[in-house]
Write a protein that holds these residues in place. Structure first.
Motif, PDB file in Angstrom:
ATOM      1  N   LEU A  18     -43.467  20.860  45.376  1.00  0.00           N
ATOM      2  CA  LEU A  18     -44.068  19.608  44.881  1.00  0.00           C
ATOM      3  C   LEU A  18     -43.070  18.463  45.022  1.00  0.00           C
ATOM      4  N   PRO A  19     -43.585  17.247  45.175  1.00  0.00           N
ATOM      5  CA  PRO A  19     -42.668  16.104  45.243  1.00  0.00           C
ATOM      6  C   PRO A  19     -41.886  15.944  43.942  1.00  0.00           C
ATOM      7  N   LEU A  20     -40.686  15.392  44.061  1.00  0.00           N
ATOM      8  CA  LEU A  20     -39.796  15.264  42.914  1.00  0.00           C
ATOM      9  C   LEU A  20     -40.476  14.547  41.747  1.00  0.00           C
ATOM     10  N   PHE A  21     -41.170  13.479  42.092  1.00  0.00           N
ATOM     11  CA  PHE A  21     -41.829  12.672  41.066  1.00  0.00           C
ATOM     12  C   PHE A  21     -42.783  13.523  40.229  1.00  0.00           C
ATOM     13  N   VAL A  22     -43.591  14.334  40.918  1.00  0.00           N
ATOM     14  CA  VAL A  22     -44.541  15.203  40.220  1.00  0.00           C
ATOM     15  C   VAL A  22     -43.792  16.251  39.401  1.00  0.00           C
ATOM     16  N   ALA A  23     -42.738  16.777  39.974  1.00  0.00           N
ATOM     17  CA  ALA A  23     -41.960  17.798  39.273  1.00  0.00           C
ATOM     18  C   ALA A  23     -41.404  17.248  37.962  1.00  0.00           C
ATOM     19  N   ILE A  24     -40.913  16.010  38.022  1.00  0.00           N
ATOM     20  CA  ILE A  24     -40.351  15.400  36.806  1.00  0.00           C
ATOM     21  C   ILE A  24     -41.448  15.215  35.755  1.00  0.00           C
ATOM     22  N   LEU A  25     -42.602  14.731  36.221  1.00  0.00           N
ATOM     23  CA  LEU A  25     -43.714  14.559  35.276  1.00  0.00           C
ATOM     24  C   LEU A  25     -44.081  15.880  34.615  1.00  0.00           C
ATOM     25  N   LEU A  26     -44.158  16.930  35.429  1.00  0.00           N
ATOM     26  CA  LEU A  26     -44.514  18.250  34.900  1.00  0.00           C
ATOM     27  C   LEU A  26     -43.483  18.711  33.864  1.00  0.00           C
ATOM     28  N   ALA A  27     -42.221  18.520  34.195  1.00  0.00           N
ATOM     29  CA  ALA A  27     -41.155  18.973  33.301  1.00  0.00           C
ATOM     30  C   ALA A  27     -41.242  18.243  31.962  1.00  0.00           C
ATOM     31  N   VAL A  28     -41.397  16.926  32.037  1.00  0.00           N
ATOM     32  CA  VAL A  28     -41.481  16.151  30.792  1.00  0.00           C
ATOM     33  C   VAL A  28     -42.738  16.554  30.022  1.00  0.00           C
ATOM     34  N   ALA A  29     -43.848  16.757  30.766  1.00  0.00           N
ATOM     35  CA  ALA A  29     -45.087  17.152  30.102  1.00  0.00           C
ATOM     36  C   ALA A  29     -44.917  18.502  29.405  1.00  0.00           C
TER      37      ALA A  29
ATOM     38  N   LEU B  41     -46.194  13.641  15.211  1.00  0.00           N
ATOM     39  CA  LEU B  41     -45.540  12.769  16.188  1.00  0.00           C
ATOM     40  C   LEU B  41     -44.042  13.048  16.276  1.00  0.00           C
ATOM     41  N   SER B  42     -43.425  13.377  15.139  1.00  0.00           N
ATOM     42  CA  SER B  42     -41.984  13.622  15.178  1.00  0.00           C
ATOM     43  C   SER B  42     -41.671  14.786  16.125  1.00  0.00           C
ATOM     44  N   PHE B  43     -42.518  15.812  16.102  1.00  0.00           N
ATOM     45  CA  PHE B  43     -42.273  16.947  16.995  1.00  0.00           C
ATOM     46  C   PHE B  43     -42.664  16.621  18.440  1.00  0.00           C
ATOM     47  N   ALA B  44     -43.759  15.880  18.594  1.00  0.00           N
ATOM     48  CA  ALA B  44     -44.179  15.533  19.954  1.00  0.00           C
ATOM     49  C   ALA B  44     -43.113  14.671  20.632  1.00  0.00           C
ATOM     50  N   LEU B  45     -42.559  13.708  19.884  1.00  0.00           N
ATOM     51  CA  LEU B  45     -41.512  12.858  20.450  1.00  0.00           C
ATOM     52  C   LEU B  45     -40.255  13.666  20.749  1.00  0.00           C
ATOM     53  N   SER B  46     -39.960  14.613  19.867  1.00  0.00           N
ATOM     54  CA  SER B  46     -38.813  15.477  20.101  1.00  0.00           C
ATOM     55  C   SER B  46     -39.010  16.243  21.408  1.00  0.00           C
ATOM     56  N   GLY B  47     -40.251  16.746  21.632  1.00  0.00           N
ATOM     57  CA  GLY B  47     -40.558  17.456  22.873  1.00  0.00           C
ATOM     58  C   GLY B  47     -40.409  16.548  24.089  1.00  0.00           C
ATOM     59  N   LEU B  48     -40.869  15.319  23.923  1.00  0.00           N
ATOM     60  CA  LEU B  48     -40.778  14.356  25.034  1.00  0.00           C
ATOM     61  C   LEU B  48     -39.321  14.145  25.444  1.00  0.00           C
ATOM     62  N   VAL B  49     -38.487  13.857  24.458  1.00  0.00           N
ATOM     63  CA  VAL B  49     -37.085  13.574  24.775  1.00  0.00           C
ATOM     64  C   VAL B  49     -36.383  14.837  25.276  1.00  0.00           C
ATOM     65  N   SER B  50     -36.722  16.005  24.722  1.00  0.00           N
ATOM     66  CA  SER B  50     -36.148  17.253  25.233  1.00  0.00           C
ATOM     67  C   SER B  50     -36.561  17.464  26.683  1.00  0.00           C
ATOM     68  N   GLY B  51     -37.818  17.124  26.999  1.00  0.00           N
ATOM     69  CA  GLY B  51     -38.302  17.249  28.373  1.00  0.00           C
ATOM     70  C   GLY B  51     -37.454  16.410  29.319  1.00  0.00           C
ATOM     71  N   VAL B  52     -37.164  15.172  28.898  1.00  0.00           N
ATOM     72  CA  VAL B  52     -36.321  14.301  29.711  1.00  0.00           C
ATOM     73  C   VAL B  52     -34.913  14.898  29.829  1.00  0.00           C
ATOM     74  N   ALA B  53     -34.425  15.453  28.716  1.00  0.00           N
ATOM     75  CA  ALA B  53     -33.094  16.061  28.729  1.00  0.00           C
ATOM     76  C   ALA B  53     -33.045  17.188  29.760  1.00  0.00           C
ATOM     77  N   GLY B  54     -34.155  17.921  29.889  1.00  0.00           N
ATOM     78  CA  GLY B  54     -34.216  19.012  30.870  1.00  0.00           C
ATOM     79  C   GLY B  54     -34.039  18.500  32.288  1.00  0.00           C
ATOM     80  N   VAL B  55     -34.663  17.365  32.583  1.00  0.00           N
ATOM     81  CA  VAL B  55     -34.526  16.778  33.921  1.00  0.00           C
ATOM     82  C   VAL B  55     -33.074  16.376  34.163  1.00  0.00           C
ATOM     83  N   LEU B  56     -32.456  15.764  33.146  1.00  0.00           N
ATOM     84  CA  LEU B  56     -31.049  15.379  33.280  1.00  0.00           C
ATOM     85  C   LEU B  56     -30.167  16.612  33.476  1.00  0.00           C
ATOM     86  N   LEU B  57     -30.519  17.672  32.788  1.00  0.00           N
ATOM     87  CA  LEU B  57     -29.734  18.909  32.896  1.00  0.00           C
ATOM     88  C   LEU B  57     -29.776  19.431  34.334  1.00  0.00           C
TER      89      LEU B  57
END
Ligand code: ATP
Ligand code: MG
Lengths: 514, 349
Positions: free
Chosen positions: B118-129, B242-258
């Motif tokens: 998959l294209p990188l862009f889609v992969a990032i979206l999937l990871a964050v999702a 929302l506190s958990f959903a936002l935590s998941g969102l930011v963790s998802g982004v952290a995964g991409v950075l990792l």
């Protein structure tokens, strides 16, 4: 312990206390005669609780002060809880420190430990016996095996006193220190407590206590000490003193004339109509509150007073019945719904239901209005803080700074902050559950005035109070609840403290869940 | 901030004029003890930096741009994970799943490009999702069904760790990771590692949400007293969710950075990222705004641990020192947070 012919049980000299650079007690000298009932009085935040905490050794006083107990002097620096206890001081905290889900004897064991049989096992029988002895010697008629939650409120206070006084044999110099023991007790229950205080006194014990109920103080205290802004401004006997004089001592000004009862006529238009309300202990209550009207609700604990308010605020389930707000049927599923319809509730249990203890005062005052400061892309923080600061002044909330954590405020000032939080919304219907608990006489008058002005603008208020004097002076009309039903309504000349007291307490002891 | 001028407020002028002598309203506590309490950790951090920079045995290496960048870059992912943890902690719940969610997101992104092309862009979206979904599930369990967050998040972490292992078979996914992504992990702009800039950007965003939106205030209100929050009209269930959903969102982004930083997704379950994050968030509660977690405090906490460990390593401390230091810092932070909370209310008399 020495028992010389001391003429003072406790003498405090040069006590200073500073919190975060702000002086709270200034050079307090105070002495308490043995065997007397000594009331410590003063406005909210004047330093009463702080002084008692210093006496308990919980807060250290600043260097230089001396605490002398029956002739033995301790420097402020070397004084602590252990010395306080050894010296015969016994404290009952305002929240009593009892665990509701444990029995009376288990609550005793929390402080004195469990007696053991040979080996490890707890001797339950021994515990019950010693508890029963302590209760008997304090004349408290309670079974050690009752759960604390099932006790009447006054019995709870008595149990806490009996626990504090345990193993203090008659001869020794015992001083019982109570911080606002009657603040949340209905009048007749307070009477039971005052009785107990007299009994302690007749056994030669000394009692120091804090109260904002001045009539009670005049009834029971021998001497008073008055704090104003952390300075001890008077220490004298209660002989020949009246309430107005005490208020004058507390404020440093002549007492204000009590305001005349003249209030605008209740409008015909109802703000709230309740019919056949069934919820929790309530069994079909009808009630109408009109514009410009302050309606009181009296009843014992367990009569359903608080449930009534909580149901009207969408915080307790309404099983049956009809509800109209401003003439339109309302379904209130949550406090949110209620707030949208212009209803506000100042709850009874401040610590559990209103205080954001660790958040700053200004955020506590703002808690009901957070969304209104959303400017579309960010919070208007400066405006929010400025408004909160203004409210803090308007309501006369004593604090060093609006940033102070809520717990650092004195009890009465916390109560004022909760009121400020709700009155700022200008609610159509103000529900108040014990609105002036722990509030000093002056602030109480201020709060009553705020409520009156609020209804004068076309709103209404429904007030639950255990203080029947308050209901008499504040309300147009008082309904009396007993066992979940409305049993009487008092208006006009029939609305007196005595009449309310009589109508509420016809049933004797009954279980006390509210 | 001491804007105390009482004039020109927008309130309806409903309450009567003050009847009491107005009480002096002064600014925040400026006593020495107060300043030390609030800035102690920051001072300690500065002290550490100065100490290791001047110490002969470590000074030269410590001061080098390479070392500074490597310390910062190595903390970018850790900081992001800690920021994810802030949301549930502000609302009063523990979240032990942030590390595992981060690891999952990184595997998700790697698998998407490497195994599915998959294209990188889609992969990032999937990871964050994937992070958002994990967070939302936790939010439902905790907020809606009242499951203890301790248990729910530990369960989620274990489950995700197992799923990662099952999928990767214990091998790492490193084939075909696009350079665009790994460049983010290794290159610099104007001498600052890109990944540090990315983490800083996320920190600013989280700070904005926490401090300048009603949601941020609601989170702290719920965390302070859920019952009182309900009674001032807040939807506590929604806010906790929302506190958990936002935590998941930011963790998802952290995964991409990792993934960007490592260039490969490993089969690691991410639990080793949890404890530094917890340490940083607890350290944040003893600095600046004492008693509550904050973004700035978390940044200081992360840097404090990183600088100390880096310095100790340069003076020749063995490699286990990092773990010991982390553990000790966590315990001390929790202890101090407890003391300062008790100090606020020594006895309710
Ligand atoms: N731990 C604390 N830290 C900072 N300030 C405090 C602390 N405890 C009390 N204060 C301040 O000290 C002052 C006196 O408080 P105290 O609780 O003694 O008042 P009080 O006379 O008991 O009032 P009330 O009648 O309302 O209970 C108040 O201004 C309060 O804000
Ligand atoms: Mg007090």
């Amino acid at each position: 312990m020495r028992s010389g012919p001391s003429t003072t049980a406790i003498r405090l000299t040069g006590i200073n206390k500073t919190f975060d650079g702000i002086p709270v007690l200034r050079n307090v000298d105070c002495s308490i005669a043995p065997g007397s009932v000594h009331a410590l009085l003063g406005g909210n935040g004047s330093g009463k609780s702080t002084l008692l905490k210093i006496l308990a050794g919980v807060h250290p006083a600043d260097q230089g002060g001396t605490i002398t107990i029956y002739g033995r002097a301790y420097a402020a620096g070397s004084y602590g809880p252990a010395i306080a206890r050894q010296s015969g001081l016994r404290f009952v905290h305002q929240d009593l420190g009892l665990v509701p889900d444990l029995t009376v004897s288990e609550n005793f064991a929390l402080e004195s430990g469990y007696p053991r049989r040979a080996g490890m096992a707890i001797s339950w029988r021994g515990l019950r016996r010693s508890t029963r002895q302590s209760l008997e010697s304090a004349h408290v008629d309670v079974d050690p095996q009752t759960l604390v939650r099932d006790l009447r409120p006054s019995d709870r206070t008595l149990v806490a006193i009996a626990r504090a006084l345990r193993d203090s044999d008659e001869g020794s110099h015992v001083t019982l220190v109570l911080d606002e023991p009657t603040a949340s007790l209905p009048q007749h229950e307070a009477g039971v407590l005052l009785e107990a205080i007299r009994r302690c006194q007749s056994r030669g014990q000394t009692i120091v206590y804090v109260s904002h109920r001045l009539s009670e103080v005049l009834e029971i205290a021998d001497r008073i000490s008055v704090l104003r802004d952390g300075v001890l401004v008077a220490e004298r006997s209660t002989a020949g003193l009246d309430e107005a004089q005490i208020v004058a001592l507390m404020t440093g000004q002549e007492a204000r004339e009590p305001l005349a009862r003249g209030m605008p006529e209740a409008d015909a238009r109802p703000v709230l109509t309740v019919s056949g309300l069934v919820a929790g202990p309530l069994r079909g209550v009808d009630l109408t509150v009109r514009r410009h009207e302050i309606v009181g609700v009296a009843g014992l604990l367990g009569s359903g007073r608080s449930t009534l308010l909580r149901t009207l605020f969408g915080n307790a389930r309404m099983e049956r019945g009809g509800l109209e707000v401003d003439g339109a049927p309302a379904r209130l599923r949550s406090p949110r719904d209620a707030i949208r319809r212009g209803i506000a509730l100042v709850p009874e249990d401040r610590g559990k239901d209103a205080a954001f203890a660790d958040l700053p005062l200004w955020e506590n005052v703002s808690a009901t209005a957070i969304r209104s400061y959303w400017s579309g892309w960010r919070m208007a923080r400066a405006t929010e803080r400025r408004d909160a600061t203004r409210l803090i002044r308007t309501f006369g909330i004593r604090t060093a700074t609006p940033n102070a954590p809520f717990t650092h405020l004195s009890g009465g000032n916390q109560q004022k902050a909760v009121l400020a939080r709700w009155l700022r919304l200008d609610p159509r219907l103000l529900l108040l559950d014990e609105p002036t608990q722990g509030v000093d006489a002056m602030a109480r008058a201020d709060i009553h005035e705020l409520i009156r002005e609020h209804v004068a603008r076309g709103n209404a208020a429904l007030v639950v109070s255990s203080d029947f004097e308050e209901l008499e002076s504040l309300c147009h009309r008082v309904i009396v609840l007993r066992g979940g039903s409305r049993v009487a309504e008092l208006t006009g000349p029939r609305l007196t403290e005595a009449a309310i007291a009589e109508l509420t307490q016809i049933t004797p002891k009954e279980p006390t869940h509210d | 901030m001491t804007d105390v001028s009482p004039d020109s407020a927008v309130l309806p002028d409903q309450a009567p004029a003050p009847r009491r002598t107005p009480v002096a309203v002064v600014g925040r506590d400026r006593s020495v003890a107060g300043v030390i309490e609030r800035y102690g950790l920051l001072l300690l951090l500065v002290g550490m930096v100065v100490f290791f920079a001047l110490l002969p045995s470590s000074g030269e290496a410590f001061r080098s741009a390479a070392n500074i960048n490597s310390v910062l870059a190595s903390q970018a992912v850790g900081l992001t994970v800690a920021l994810a943890l802030l949301f549930p902690m502000a609302a009063g719940s523990f979240d032990f799943s942030v590390g595992a969610v981060t690891a999952t997101s990184s595997v998700m992104a790697a698998a998407a490009v490497s195994h599915f092309g998959l294209p990188l862009f889609v992969a990032i979206l999937l990871a964050v999702a994937s992070g958002v979904v994990a967070g939302a599930v936790l939010g439902l369990l905790v907020a809606r069904y009242g499951i203890n967050p301790f248990i729910a998040t530990l369960g989620m972490a274990t489950l995700l760790g197992g799923a990662i292992f099952a999928y990767t078979n214990g091998l790492q996914i490193s084939k075909d990771i696009p350079e665009t992504l790994t460049d983010l992990g290794s290159l610099s702009v104007f001498g600052i590692p890109r990944i540090v800039l990315a983490a800083a950007l996320i920190a600013v965003a989280v700070w904005f949400v926490m401090r300048h939106t009603p949601l941020g205030r609601h989170l702290f209100a719920v965390g302070s007293n859920a019952s009182a929050a309900h009674l001032v009209g807040l939807n506590v269930t929604r806010i906790k969710f929302l506190s958990f959903a936002l935590s998941g969102l930011v963790s998802g982004v952290a995964g991409v950075l990792l993934l960007a930083r490592q260039g490969a997704a490993t089969s690691d379950n991410g639990m080793n990222m949890l404890f530094p994050a917890l340490t940083a968030v607890f350290l944040s509660t003893i600095v600046i705004e004492v008693g509550r977690p904050s973004v700035l405090g978390t940044v200081i906490g992360v840097l404090f641990v990183a600088v100390s460990v880096s310095g100790l390593t340069l003076v020749g401390a063995p490699s286990w020192v990092s773990q010991v230091f982390n553990g000790a810092a966590l315990l001390i932070a929790v202890g101090l947070a407890g003391i300062s909370r008790r100090g606020a209310d020594p006895a309710r008399l």
